[in-house]
Design a protein around this motif. Structure first.
Motif, short mmCIF file in Angstrom:
data_model
loop_
_atom_site.label_atom_id
_atom_site.label_comp_id
_atom_site.label_asym_id
_atom_site.label_seq_id
_atom_site.Cartn_x
_atom_site.Cartn_y
_atom_site.Cartn_z
N ARG A 96 6.89 -5.98 -5.12
CA ARG A 96 6.18 -6.22 -6.38
C ARG A 96 4.90 -7.02 -6.12
NH1 ARG A 96 10.06 -7.57 -9.19
NH2 ARG A 96 10.17 -5.90 -10.75
N ALA A 97 4.99 -8.03 -5.28
CA ALA A 97 3.80 -8.83 -4.97
C ALA A 97 2.72 -7.98 -4.33
CB ALA A 97 4.19 -9.99 -4.06
N ALA A 98 3.12 -7.08 -3.42
CA ALA A 98 2.15 -6.20 -2.78
C ALA A 98 1.54 -5.23 -3.79
CB ALA A 98 2.81 -5.44 -1.64
N PRO A 137 3.59 -0.97 5.56
CA PRO A 137 4.05 -2.36 5.73
C PRO A 137 3.40 -3.26 4.68
CG PRO A 137 3.43 -1.41 7.85
CD PRO A 137 3.00 -0.42 6.80
N CYS A 138 4.21 -4.06 4.00
CA CYS A 138 3.66 -4.87 2.91
C CYS A 138 4.09 -6.33 2.96
CB CYS A 138 4.02 -4.27 1.56
SG CYS A 138 5.77 -4.40 1.10
N GLY A 139 4.88 -6.72 3.97
CA GLY A 139 5.29 -8.12 4.07
C GLY A 139 6.54 -8.27 4.90
N PHE A 140 7.06 -9.49 4.91
CA PHE A 140 8.22 -9.82 5.71
C PHE A 140 9.19 -10.68 4.90
CE2 PHE A 140 4.80 -9.06 8.67
CZ PHE A 140 5.40 -8.34 9.71
N ALA A 142 -3.31 3.86 0.21
CA ALA A 142 -2.57 3.07 1.20
C ALA A 142 -3.53 2.32 2.11
CB ALA A 142 -1.65 3.99 2.02
N ARG A 143 -4.59 2.98 2.54
CA ARG A 143 -5.56 2.29 3.41
C ARG A 143 -6.24 1.14 2.66
NH1 ARG A 143 -11.19 2.96 4.78
NH2 ARG A 143 -11.60 2.05 6.84
N ALA A 144 -6.57 1.36 1.38
CA ALA A 144 -7.20 0.30 0.61
C ALA A 144 -6.29 -0.92 0.49
CB ALA A 144 -7.57 0.82 -0.78
N LEU A 145 -5.01 -0.68 0.22
CA LEU A 145 -4.07 -1.79 0.12
C LEU A 145 -3.83 -2.42 1.49
CD1 LEU A 145 -2.24 -3.48 -1.68
CD2 LEU A 145 -0.41 -1.82 -1.25
N GLU A 146 -3.78 -1.60 2.54
CA GLU A 146 -3.60 -2.10 3.89
C GLU A 146 -4.70 -3.10 4.25
OE1 GLU A 146 -2.59 0.35 7.86
OE2 GLU A 146 -4.63 0.70 7.12
N LEU A 147 -5.93 -2.81 3.86
CA LEU A 147 -7.04 -3.73 4.15
C LEU A 147 -6.89 -5.03 3.38
CD1 LEU A 147 -9.97 -1.14 4.15
CD2 LEU A 147 -8.95 -2.29 6.13
#
Length: 473
Positions: free
Chosen positions: A282-284, A424-427, A452-457
């Motif tokens: 959710r945070a991502a 990948p969005c966190g740990f 996905a690339r935009a969020l990855e950055l």
């Protein structure tokens, strides 16, 4: 740069650029992989079948052509999942029945990758016949998660994900029916894309028009995953569902496209989810707002997913393996036997119900994308669990009825034919990776990759892998 392990820490796109400029050779890449495997492979068991002699021969043939004219992959090495035939290379499907099997002909997909300059050097580990979300079998044993070698790498493309995470692959081929590209990507902190059916041509066996199982790409980042997708796509008369190559997916990933409105759901209304995993996802998802995107909580009605998937999956296993069951029952793991027998037990009424429900879910999902550009949810409902456990039996106080029910958040998307990526969005608080699933309208891989690339950055997790395997002891 022969034997330079540092080369394995570069992105696939950067290595391909070096190959195209002639600054490294395909031989340098193979040398680097052999050196890296000597360091990490013994701890994780990701690539149990090696074919470096074949790879070096192929590399030499490629090098007879000038740099820049060797295909999209330009001589980049690629491992192939051990469910997919490679001519002259041991291919077991994770089964002792085929422990010594060596096919004479490669799968269409392998031929496509090689035509684009991909060099096949290894087969990645998979559970028996790709069944289940934990990569173990009686031929090669268990593939272990490099973030914690006591934990599962998920499955069924577990070997591929671990090879990426440990730097023994720049990109990797996998396949996905109930999340087999997305689940291991989530557990191992890499990227896995399930394309739309037909996007990647491959050999067909028992059911030539199946929309469930697809082959697709994995990488350490979105751009690398898009690069491999470009090298996998294309139409073939041997695959009646295959689509013509109409789009450059790496260019699409880099296009700068942004979604106007996205929906997030922690559970798609159908499954329990570990609260920490839900919170991380959710945070991502909310960070899409940083690019001007409206983020709302919503999901389509996918309530028929469990029954529909069980029937469709059972049919697939029965049509593919019923004859093997008659002759080799004692060599099959109990979950595979259960799946085949379930498939054989279904009536025509069951099949009609499942087909009608799948159509209804497909239409609802398509209508959902008239309002939202993307659907976001966890790629898996838990982070990596102990490798000694065959599957997830319980989550958030709910006990699952069978060995695949815990995969519902992935297989519900499979039923809709939508493309989906695990990013990948966190740990978790104890350091286990978590993946966010980004789902798009059918055949909209370009938008999924761009978002996905935009969020990855924004999340800035690209430099995390590769890692050396970590033991908790």
């Amino acid at each position: 740069m022969a034997g330079d392990v540092g080369l394995t820490h570069m992105s696939a796109c950067d290595v391909v650029d070096l190959l195209n400029r002639g600054e490294v050779t395909p031989l340098d890449c193979l040398d680097a992989l052999e050196a890296r495997m000597a360091i990490v492979e013994g701890a994780v068991n990701a690539l149990p079948i090696l074919c470096f002699d074949r790879a070096y021969d192929q590399a030499h043939r490629l090098m007879q052509r000038p740099p820049g004219s060797r295909g999209r992959l330009a001589g980049l090495p690629v491992p192939i999942k051990d469910l997919t035939d490679v001519a002259g290379v041991r291919t077991t499907y994770g089964s002792t029945i085929f422990a010594d099997h060596i096919p004479d002909k490669s799968d269409i997909l392998v031929e496509t990758i090689e035509a684009e300059g991909g060099v096949i050097y290894a087969k990645s580990n998979t559970p028996e016949f790709g069944a289940g979300g934990n990569t173990f079998n009686d031929v090669f044993g268990t593939t272990l998660n490099p973030w914690n070698t006591k934990l599962s790498a998920a499955g069924s493309s577990g070997g591929a994900a671990v090879a990426l995470a440990t730097g023994t692959a720049w990109v990797a081929q996998g396949s996905d029916l109930g999340g087999s590209l997305r689940n291991p990507a989530s557990f191992c902190g890499v990227v896995g894309l399930r394309p739309s059916p037909g996007r990647v041509a491959s050999d067909k066996a028992a059911k030539i028009d199946s929309l469930l199982s697809v082959k697709g790409p994995m990488g350490r980042c979105v751009e690398d995953t898009a690069l491999l997708l470009d090298a996998m796509t294309g139409e073939s008369p041997a695959d009646p569902l295959s689509l013509p190559r109409t789009e450059n997916f790496l260019a699409a990933a880099r296009s700068g496209w942004r979604p106007a409105r996205v929906a997030f759901s922690a559970d798609l209304g159908i499954t329990p989810v570990d609260p920490e995993v839900a919170a991380i996802c959710r945070a991502a998802a909310t960070r899409f707002s940083e690019m001007g995107t409206i983020v709302e909580e919503a999901h389509p009605d996918l309530s028929e997913a469990h029954d529909t998937f069980q029937v469709m999956r059972g049919m697939a296993f029965a049509s593919s393996y019923a004859e093997l069951l008659k002759r080799h029952r004692d060599q099959m793991k109990p979950e595979v036997v259960w799946n085949i027998e379930k498939g054989l037990s279904y009536s025509m009424a069951d099949v009609i119900r499942a087909e009608n429900n799948r159509a209804a879910m497909f239409h609802r999902m398509n209508a959902f994308f008239d309002t939202y550009d993307l659907l976001l949810c966890p790629a898996t409902i838990v982070a990596a669990y102990p490798a000694s456990e065959r599957y997830v039996k319980e989550c958030a106080g709910y006990t699952f009825s069978n060995y695949v029910e815990w995969l519902a958040i992935a297989y519900a998307i499979t039923l809709t034919t939508s493309p989906a990526i695990s990013l990948p969005c966190g740990f978790t608080s104890d350091g286990r990776p978590v993946g966010l699933q980004i789902v798009g309208r059918g055949r909209a891989e370009g938008h999924v990759l761009a978002a996905a690339r935009a969020l990855e950055l924004i999340l800035d997790l690209r430099p995390v892998t590769p890692i050396d395997p970590r033991s908790p002891d």
